[in-house]
Design a protein around this motif. Structure first.
Motif, mmCIF file in Angstrom:
data_model
loop_
_atom_site.group_PDB
_atom_site.id
_atom_site.type_symbol
_atom_site.label_atom_id
_atom_site.label_comp_id
_atom_site.label_asym_id
_atom_site.label_seq_id
_atom_site.Cartn_x
_atom_site.Cartn_y
_atom_site.Cartn_z
ATOM 1 N N UNK A 124 81.338 -81.709 -40.009
ATOM 2 C CA UNK A 124 81.069 -80.947 -41.233
ATOM 3 C C UNK A 124 81.497 -79.489 -41.100
ATOM 4 N N UNK A 125 81.291 -78.907 -39.917
ATOM 5 C CA UNK A 125 81.688 -77.509 -39.689
ATOM 6 C C UNK A 125 83.209 -77.388 -39.788
ATOM 7 N N UNK A 126 83.892 -78.367 -39.225
ATOM 8 C CA UNK A 126 85.347 -78.335 -39.255
ATOM 9 C C UNK A 126 85.862 -78.500 -40.687
ATOM 10 N N UNK A 127 85.262 -79.457 -41.393
ATOM 11 C CA UNK A 127 85.678 -79.729 -42.760
ATOM 12 C C UNK A 127 85.485 -78.500 -43.647
ATOM 13 N N UNK A 128 84.405 -77.785 -43.415
ATOM 14 C CA UNK A 128 84.113 -76.592 -44.227
ATOM 15 C C UNK A 128 84.743 -75.330 -43.651
ATOM 16 N N UNK A 129 85.511 -75.487 -42.597
ATOM 17 C CA UNK A 129 86.132 -74.351 -41.906
ATOM 18 C C UNK A 129 85.109 -73.255 -41.642
ATOM 19 N N UNK A 130 83.947 -73.666 -41.151
ATOM 20 C CA UNK A 130 82.920 -72.655 -40.885
ATOM 21 C C UNK A 130 82.544 -72.669 -39.412
ATOM 22 N N UNK A 131 81.395 -72.144 -39.083
ATOM 23 C CA UNK A 131 80.919 -72.075 -37.709
ATOM 24 C C UNK A 131 79.421 -72.278 -37.769
ATOM 25 N N UNK A 132 78.808 -72.509 -36.619
ATOM 26 C CA UNK A 132 77.384 -72.781 -36.609
ATOM 27 C C UNK A 132 76.812 -72.300 -35.296
ATOM 28 N N UNK A 133 75.689 -71.604 -35.368
ATOM 29 C CA UNK A 133 74.964 -71.224 -34.162
ATOM 30 C C UNK A 133 73.588 -71.868 -34.233
ATOM 31 N N UNK A 134 73.356 -72.826 -33.353
ATOM 32 C CA UNK A 134 72.106 -73.568 -33.405
ATOM 33 C C UNK A 134 71.086 -72.881 -32.513
ATOM 34 N N UNK A 135 69.884 -72.700 -33.069
ATOM 35 C CA UNK A 135 68.812 -72.050 -32.323
ATOM 36 C C UNK A 135 67.587 -72.952 -32.354
ATOM 37 N N UNK A 136 66.986 -73.172 -31.180
ATOM 38 C CA UNK A 136 65.773 -73.989 -31.147
ATOM 39 C C UNK A 136 64.924 -73.654 -29.936
ATOM 40 N N UNK A 214 73.032 -69.270 -38.580
ATOM 41 C CA UNK A 214 72.050 -69.958 -37.731
ATOM 42 C C UNK A 214 71.662 -71.297 -38.342
ATOM 43 N N UNK A 215 71.522 -72.296 -37.501
ATOM 44 C CA UNK A 215 71.072 -73.609 -37.961
ATOM 45 C C UNK A 215 70.055 -74.137 -36.962
ATOM 46 N N UNK A 216 69.236 -75.073 -37.419
ATOM 47 C CA UNK A 216 68.218 -75.602 -36.515
ATOM 48 C C UNK A 216 68.490 -77.083 -36.257
ATOM 49 N N UNK A 217 67.870 -77.579 -35.212
ATOM 50 C CA UNK A 217 68.168 -78.952 -34.806
ATOM 51 C C UNK A 217 66.869 -79.739 -34.727
ATOM 52 N N UNK A 218 65.824 -79.241 -35.394
ATOM 53 C CA UNK A 218 64.523 -79.885 -35.204
ATOM 54 C C UNK A 218 64.440 -81.228 -35.929
ATOM 55 N N UNK A 219 63.280 -81.863 -35.782
ATOM 56 C CA UNK A 219 63.208 -83.283 -36.131
ATOM 57 C C UNK A 219 63.161 -83.517 -37.639
#
Ligand SMILES: *Cc1c(COP(=O)(O)O)cnc(C)c1O
Length: 462
Positions: A124-136, A214-219
């Motif tokens: 999805x990040x590639x498709x949207x040509x974006x980036x993501x920093x996951x914090x948890x 920022x993105x999260x990876x929680x349940x």
């Protein structure tokens, strides 16, 4: 398939948008507008498929906006990292079945969801040509499963906080020996609660959050639940062919109500599940809820099954939505009552609905140890403490004629201290843990202070 929020404040979203949103913008949780149902014939056909093919068929029902060939490739890659040809094999021991969910890279069931979510995020990040920093923040299992799900992914960095010196040595090493450049382990000088508080505070700074993507990876991510529905179908197929029984009961060691909610979704889709046993340790809010409608906050106590040391189960709101006949107004009202009083109570008819799907039971530490010991003496099979909670609760709540499947959520070698207490020796380590102490580690020690963590993020975020 479109997605809506339990709190009613989000316009219907595509699957892709629901995955990217994670927590709904109105603070609620995302759910499909309707749950797809399958006929007995369709279920019969599906459950004879190999795991990756079954996963593709089930996930396709929900991920309708991802092109099938891409989805297939993401799924094949996700389960290609497992070290068992069946991905989630079922083994018969004594009078019941154990569904082994620990053949993934970090030896716990969270790999089933996070291997898939990692690949999905990358796509999805590639498709949207974006980036993501996951914090948890993690107290153990989630952190390592997330790190293994995201290691080496393009245009994604992952930052995981763990309390320095307070996670088991194996769990720490499973995180810190991943030295990919996109993985950042932060050992916080504080407790797990400090880590959680810091993460919450940083996500609360909306400006910082959007500046650093920022993105999260929680349940609570919907994609995690979808991936977990699959193994209920898979195990059902194996056990029904073995016993010719029409229905199966599943016992599920429960913390955040994610795994067992996936089972409930499978049941709603038409899978003949007699009951789902919500197995808890001494943190028994869910057991009290099912037994007498008492959903009231207790204090979190430390147990031998730490991944279930949870009082407020984050996925529970999804089930509330269905108890309240899909009425977001009633969900909001109940949550407000819970915030103000620390409790929600349920009526007789609601309790009856709940008891049609669930039974629940709370298992003590002594019972957990006794279960590991007795089961080892009877069968030579070692249970991890989380699985032992499920086995004890499952056996206590299922009649002898009813096929029982207990979900094995972790490999015993991950929780060797509890196993040693029970049987007097350490479980043999699977290859992925052998020599882990000798591997290179990468970890940054950091003060338990949101500003310090923010500075670190600002320097290392993509
Ligand atoms: C996370 C976890 C659980 C609890 O699962 P939920 O989806 O939070 O209910 C149980 N056992 C193990 C080993 C876990 O890591």
């Amino acid at each position: 398939m479109r997605y809506i929020s339990t709190r009613g404040g989000v316009r219907p979203l595509s699957f892709e948008d629901a995955v990217m949103m994670g927590l709904a913008d109105d603070g609620g949780l995302l759910l499909p507008e309707s749950i797809p149902t399958l006929s007995p014939e369709e279920i019969g056909d599906l459950t004879s498929l190999p795991y990756p093919e079954l996963a593709f068929r089930i996930i396709s029902l929900f991920a309708t906006d991802i092109p099938p060939d891409i989805l297939k490739e993401l799924i094949d890659r996700s389960y290609g990292t497992f070290n068992h040809p069946e991905i989630t094999p079922t083994v018969k021991k004594s009078t019941f079945y154990i569904l082994e969910l620990f053949h993934g890279p970090t030896l716990a069931f969270k790999d089933l969801a996070l291997q898939f979510l990692g690949n999905l995020f990358e796509y999805l990040v590639e498709k949207r040509r974006s980036r993501m920093n996951i914090l948890g923040a993690t107290s153990g299992d989630t952190g390592s499963a997330a790190i293994y799900g995201l290691r080496g992914k393009r245009n994604i960095n992952i930052f995981i906080l763990h309390p320095q010196g307070k996670v088991s040595p194996i769990q720490k090493l499973q995180m810190t020996t991943v030295t990919d450049p996109n993985v950042f382990n932060l050992a916080v000088r504080g407790t797990f609660d400090d880590g959680q508080r810091i993460v919450k505070e940083i996500f609360g700074d909306l400006d910082f959050k959007s500046r650093h993507a920022l993105a999260s990876i929680n349940s609570i991510n919907w994609a995690r639940l979808v991936a977990q529905i699959v193994y209920y179908f898979y195990a059902w197929g194996k056990v029904c062919r073995d016993t010719s029984a029409p229905e199966v009961t599943f016992s599920v060691p429960t913390g955040n109500f994610g795994d067992v909610f996936a089972g409930w979704l499978a049941k709603r889709m038409g899978l003949p599940i007699a009951k789902l046993v919500i197995a808890t340790n001494e943190n028994n809010i869910l057991a009290r809820f099912v037994r007498n409608g008492d959903y009231s906050l207790g204090k979190v106590v430390e147990t031998l099954s730490p991944s279930m040391d949870i009082q407020v189960a984050s996925n529970f709101e999804r089930y509330l939505f269905y108890i309240y006949d899909r009425d977001p107004g009633r969900v909001c009202k109940a949550l407000e009552t819970f915030r103000n009083t620390g409790a929600i109570s349920f009526s007789e008819p609601e309790l009856k609905t709940i008891s049609e799907d669930f039974v629940s039971d709370s298992v003590t530490g002594d019972e957990t140890i006794a279960t590991i010991r007795d089961f080892y003496r009877q069968t030579g099979y070692l249970l991890d403490p989380h699985t032992a909670v499920g086995v004890r609760a499952g056996l206590r709540n299922t009649g002898p004629e009813q096929p029982l499947v207990c979900l094995a959520t972790a490999h015993p070698a991950k929780f060797s201290a509890a196993v040693r207490l029970a049987v007097g020796f350490d479980p043999r380590r699977p290859p992925s843990l052998q020599g882990i102490e000798k591997r290179e580690e990468r970890c940054h020690i950091i003060e338990a202070d949101p500003e310090t963590v923010k500075e670190f993020l600002a320097r290392h975020a993509l």
